[in-house]
Design a protein around this motif. Structure first.
Motif, PDB file in Angstrom:
ATOM      1  N   PHE A   1      -6.272   1.866   4.086  1.00 46.50           N
ATOM      2  CA  PHE A   1      -6.206   3.100   3.303  1.00 46.50           C
ATOM      3  C   PHE A   1      -5.621   4.274   4.090  1.00 46.50           C
ATOM      4  O   PHE A   1      -5.708   5.419   3.647  1.00 46.50           O
ATOM      5  CB  PHE A   1      -7.583   3.488   2.746  1.00 46.50           C
ATOM      6  N   GLN A   2      -5.027   4.013   5.240  1.00 50.65           N
ATOM      7  CA  GLN A   2      -4.480   5.068   6.078  1.00 50.65           C
ATOM      8  C   GLN A   2      -2.964   5.158   5.891  1.00 50.65           C
ATOM      9  O   GLN A   2      -2.284   4.137   5.837  1.00 50.65           O
ATOM     10  CB  GLN A   2      -4.794   4.799   7.552  1.00 50.65           C
ATOM     11  N   PRO A   3      -2.412   6.375   5.790  1.00 49.64           N
ATOM     12  CA  PRO A   3      -0.963   6.499   5.642  1.00 49.64           C
ATOM     13  C   PRO A   3      -0.241   6.017   6.897  1.00 49.64           C
ATOM     14  O   PRO A   3      -0.724   6.216   8.014  1.00 49.64           O
ATOM     15  CB  PRO A   3      -0.755   8.002   5.426  1.00 49.64           C
TER      16      PRO A   3
ATOM     17  N   GLN B   1       2.021   5.315  -0.452  1.00 52.19           N
ATOM     18  CA  GLN B   1       1.506   6.457   0.296  1.00 52.19           C
ATOM     19  C   GLN B   1       2.087   7.784  -0.177  1.00 52.19           C
ATOM     20  O   GLN B   1       2.726   8.502   0.585  1.00 52.19           O
ATOM     21  CB  GLN B   1       1.833   6.251   1.776  1.00 52.19           C
TER      22      GLN B   1
ATOM     23  N   SER C   1      -3.673   6.900  -1.325  1.00 54.46           N
ATOM     24  CA  SER C   1      -3.448   5.476  -1.079  1.00 54.46           C
ATOM     25  C   SER C   1      -3.677   4.698  -2.367  1.00 54.46           C
ATOM     26  O   SER C   1      -4.712   4.846  -3.020  1.00 54.46           O
ATOM     27  CB  SER C   1      -4.394   4.957   0.004  1.00 54.46           C
TER      28      SER C   1
ATOM     29  N   THR D   1      -2.116   0.786  -4.576  1.00 54.56           N
ATOM     30  CA  THR D   1      -1.342  -0.439  -4.439  1.00 54.56           C
ATOM     31  C   THR D   1      -0.264  -0.529  -5.505  1.00 54.56           C
ATOM     32  O   THR D   1      -0.429  -0.041  -6.618  1.00 54.56           O
ATOM     33  CB  THR D   1      -2.232  -1.695  -4.536  1.00 54.56           C
TER      34      THR D   1
ATOM     35  N   GLN E   1       0.867  -1.172   0.000  1.00 57.56           N
ATOM     36  CA  GLN E   1       0.000   0.000   0.000  1.00 57.56           C
ATOM     37  C   GLN E   1       0.908   1.226   0.000  1.00 57.56           C
ATOM     38  O   GLN E   1       1.568   1.521   0.988  1.00 57.56           O
ATOM     39  CB  GLN E   1      -0.906   0.009   1.228  1.00 57.56           C
TER      40      GLN E   1
ATOM     41  N   ARG F   1      -7.179  -3.768   3.391  1.00 58.46           N
ATOM     42  CA  ARG F   1      -6.433  -2.515   3.511  1.00 58.46           C
ATOM     43  C   ARG F   1      -7.160  -1.537   4.417  1.00 58.46           C
ATOM     44  O   ARG F   1      -8.388  -1.521   4.473  1.00 58.46           O
ATOM     45  CB  ARG F   1      -6.274  -1.865   2.144  1.00 58.46           C
TER      46      ARG F   1
ATOM     47  N   GLY G   1       5.947   1.121   0.677  1.00 54.70           N
ATOM     48  CA  GLY G   1       4.807   0.988   1.577  1.00 54.70           C
ATOM     49  C   GLY G   1       4.738  -0.380   2.238  1.00 54.70           C
ATOM     50  O   GLY G   1       5.420  -1.329   1.830  1.00 54.70           O
TER      51      GLY G   1
END
Length: 374
Positions: free
Chosen positions: A283-285, A221, A313, A315, A219, A281, A273
């Motif tokens: 989706f948070q940094p 960022q 966010s 992939t 993920q 996921r 990431g």
């Protein structure tokens, strides 16, 4: 269950799958695109307002592919009436021998760039601070990712394709060299070929069917930073950070970026990431990585406010070599592992996937499932 007979099923409606269905429909195939999520979703790797376009690669195979893609992007723009590719020029800078190899490769391919003194670069693009050598290539710029997906799918439908969103594929069964069954809910599609361009879900759909290389799902960022001035031009840029600099600063990798009208200046580390399951996921940094990215912006992007930002966010699906997989096994065509640098090539990859599905013609050997070692 409802049975459908088609020539080709394309699984995955991101950039690669959408380009494949566009090219297949254009060549007269009876083709259906099945996308798991709703139109415009943000769960994969093809959403958002911007991606870098560049032909500046060290590897000749990627230069050729990018040059083909540029022509096909222009073809798609002409057919759809939608502007997708804006050339802004691109800057590569840093203290690395890779810049020399890059300059030599693009010159050998007939698309030379130019070396700039850091002072000259700063005068032309004052939003960036420059490190070591500066190489400028004019055939670089910005792609509108969301607009590209919409245009590809709309043109595919115009050419006779069927595009179905919110249609998850639950199984793929090989019935013979020219026969495959694709199940999606109550619908069963019988086809000669299936093109699987499922991004982070490739292993979940294809595990056991084809010999995929290890795929690392992360993920990523990046963030949009607010520019301090609206009248400053931004090229696309790549900052090549050597090992000594990385160790001294704590930065995670080299950095890429570009100006994105209406959003800000996009910047991000490449492939750093956390590893994730695409179905789980948050989706948070990751706070530490976001802090380091902001510190990078504060140091190297004097034209932005490092404290005014919007995290992004997405992939990455990365192979061990960062090369793509574009190959076919029996009736299954595989498009996987675009490793965070694939979007610029989307329409050219669509052409390759159509070739694999319809004629079996294979691309450069570096994209094979069983690619030879370097």
């Amino acid at each position: 269950m409802t049975r459908h007979e088609v020539d080709v099923v394309v699984v995955g409606g991101g950039g690669m799958g959408s380009a494949a269905v566009w090219r297949l429909a254009g060549r007269g195939a009876d083709v259906v695109l099945l996308e798991r999520f709703e139109a415009g979703h943000v769960r994969g790797a093809s959403h958002g307002a911007s991606r870098i376009f560049r032909v500046s690669y060290i590897e000749p195979a990627y230069i050729r592919l990018a040059r083909e893609a540029e022509g096909l992007w222009r073809e798609l723009e002409a057919d759809s009436g939608v502007s997708l590719l804006t050339l802004t020029g691109g800057v590569n800078h840093g203290r690395t021998t890779d810049l020399g190899l890059l300059a030599e490769a693009v010159e050998a391919a007939g698309t030379p760039g130019e070396w700039l003194a850091p002072e000259e670069a700063a005068e032309r693009w004052p939003g960036l601070r420059y490190d070591g050598k500066v190489f400028f290539h004019p055939a670089s710029g910005r792609l509108h990712a969301d607009g590209a997906l919409s245009a590809l799918q709309a043109q595919a439908v115009r050419l006779g394709a069927v595009v179905r969103h919110e249609t998850p594929v639950t199984s793929i069964v090989v019935r013979g060299d020219d026969a495959v069954e694709v199940v999606a809910g109550e619908d069963v599609y019988h086809a000669k070929r299936v093109v699987v361009a499922a991004g982070a879900w490739a292993e979940k759909l294809l595990g056991g069917l084809v010999p995929l290389p290890p795929l690392r799902i992360t993920q990523e960022q990046p963030a949009y930073f607010t520019p301090l001035r609206d009248d400053v031009a931004w090229p696309s840029f790549v900052h090549h950070l050597d090992r000594e600099t990385l160790e001294a600063t704590g930065f995670l990798s080299g950095v890429y970026g570009l100006g994105t009208p209406g959003e800000g200046v996009k910047a991000g580390f490449h492939g750093t990431g956390p590893v994730v399951d695409p179905d789980a996921r948050d989706f948070q940094p990751e706070p530490a990585q976001l802090r380091i990215l902001r510190e990078y912006a504060r140091t190297w992007l004097p034209g932005v406010d490092a404290d005014a930002f919007t995290p992004i966010s997405c992939t990455y699906t990365t192979t061990p070599t960062s090369d793509f997989v574009l190959d076919r096994v029996g009736p299954i065509v595989v498009a996987a592992g675009f490793s965070g640098h694939g979007f610029k090539f989307v329409p050219a990859v669509g052409r390759i996937l159509a070739d694999l599905a319809l004629t079996g013609e294979r691309p450069d050997a570096r994209f094979a499932l069983n690619r030879p070692p370097d």
